[in-house]
Design an enzyme around this catalytic site. Structure first.
Site, short mmCIF file in Angstrom:
data_model
loop_
_atom_site.label_atom_id
_atom_site.label_comp_id
_atom_site.label_asym_id
_atom_site.label_seq_id
_atom_site.Cartn_x
_atom_site.Cartn_y
_atom_site.Cartn_z
N SER A 115 -3.28 -6.48 10.20
CA SER A 115 -2.62 -6.90 8.96
C SER A 115 -1.32 -6.16 8.67
CB SER A 115 -3.58 -6.76 7.78
OG SER A 115 -4.51 -7.82 7.82
N LYS A 122 1.05 -0.46 4.38
CA LYS A 122 0.15 -1.58 4.68
C LYS A 122 -0.87 -1.13 5.70
CE LYS A 122 -1.52 -5.61 4.27
NZ LYS A 122 -2.81 -4.93 4.46
N THR A 123 -2.13 -1.37 5.37
CA THR A 123 -3.22 -1.08 6.31
C THR A 123 -3.43 -2.26 7.24
OG1 THR A 123 -4.76 -1.97 4.68
CG2 THR A 123 -4.51 0.44 4.74
N GLY A 124 -4.16 -2.00 8.30
CA GLY A 124 -4.60 -3.06 9.20
C GLY A 124 -5.87 -2.62 9.90
#
Length: 233
Positions: free
Chosen positions: A34, A177-179
Site C-alpha cells: 500500500s 504510508k504503511t504497507g
C-alpha cells in the site's frame, strides 16, 4: 527488532547525511504493497479523478470486507488513512493501463512492471508477479517529489501531504504510508514517508521481512522509535 530482516534508510535533506541500517537490505526490491497509494493518489489527482482531501470519493459497493473501515463511503483522506484497497483498485482502473504505465515510466518507479494487472500490480500475492521497489529507491523517489522533479502539480503534492500527515508533536510533523502483504517469501511490511522537524526534512523508507509477524504497523513503530531516539519526533 523481533528478528526482522530490516531495511531502514533515513536521508537528511539539509545535510545530505544518510543513515542506512543495512545497505544490502536497503537495495533489495520488494512489492510496495500500500505504499504505492502515495503515487496512485498523485496520479489520480493529476488526472482529475480525485478532487480534494475531503471531497466524497469512494462509494461503497455494499460488500462487507474484513477491514471495517472499508465498508462505507470514503473521502480521499479517509481512504488513504484506512488504506482502502477497493477504493484504490477503482482509481487504478479509472487511470487505465496506458496512462498508468506512462506515469510509472516517467517517475521511474522500481521495476516499472505493471503486467500483473492494472488493479493488482502493487499487491503481492504468492505466485504472481508484482512491481518491485527498494527502500533506497523509495527514498530517492520521495526526494524527487519534494524537489518538485516529478510530473505532479504543487497543489496536488500539497493535497497528498495533507492526507499523508500521520503524527504531529512539538518537535515535528510526520508524514507516512504503511504497507503490508504476503509474497512468495512470506509476510512483509513497509513504512515510507518524511519528517519535517526543526527546519529540516528527513525522508525515510523501512521494510521488514522474516521474524515475528512483519507488517506496516511494525515497520512504522521501528521508524518512529529511531526518529524519537534521535530527538527528531
Amino acid at each position: 527488532l523481533k528478528d526482522y530482516s530490516t531495511a531502514l534508510v533515513i536521508y537528511n535533506r539539509s545535510s545530505g547525511e544518510i543513515i542506512n541500517a543495512d545497505p544490502v537490505l536497503s537495495a533489495r526490491r520488494l512489492p510496495p504493497c500500500s505504499t504505492f497509494k502515495i503515487y496512485n493518489t498523485l496520479i489520480g489527482l493529476e488526472l482529475g479523478l480525485l478532487k480534494g482531501a475531503d471531497d466524497s470519493w469512494y462509494k461503497w459497493d455494499g460488500i462487507n470486507r474484513d477491514i471495517e473501515g472499508w465498508n462505507k463511503d470514503l473521502t480521499l483522506r479517509e481512504a488513504f488513512r484506512a488504506s482502502a484497497v477497493p477504493a484504490y483498485q477503482i482509481l487504478a482502473r479509472q487511470t487505465g493501463y496506458e496512462r498508468m504505465k506512462k506515469y510509472i515510466g516517467d517517475i521511474n518507479y522500481g521495476t516499472k512492471d505493471i503486467s500483473a494487472g492494472i488493479d493488482v500490480f502493487w499487491l503481492p500475492q504468492p505466485g504472481r508477479a508484482s512491481i518491485m521497489i527498494s527502500a533506497d529507491e523509495q527514498v530517492a523517489l520521495l526526494n524527487k517529489l519534494l524537489d518538485g522533479k516529478l510530473p505532479f502539480a504543487e497543489k496536488n503534492i500539497a493535497i497528498l501531504k495533507d492526507v499523508m500527515e500521520a503524527d504531529k508533536t512539538e518537535k515535528g510533523t510526520l508524514y507516512g504510508k504503511t504497507g503490508s502483504g504476503t509474497n512468495n517469501e512470506g509476510q512483509l511490511g513497509w513504512y515510507v514517508g518524511f519528517l519535517e522537524t526543526k527546519g529540516t526534512t528527513y525522508v525515510f523508507a523501512c521494510n521488514i521481512t522474516g521474524g515475528e509477524n512483519p507488517s506496516g504497523k511494525a515497520a512504522r513503530a521501528i521508524v518512529e522509535s529511531v526518529l524519537k531516539s534521535k530527538g527528531l519526533l
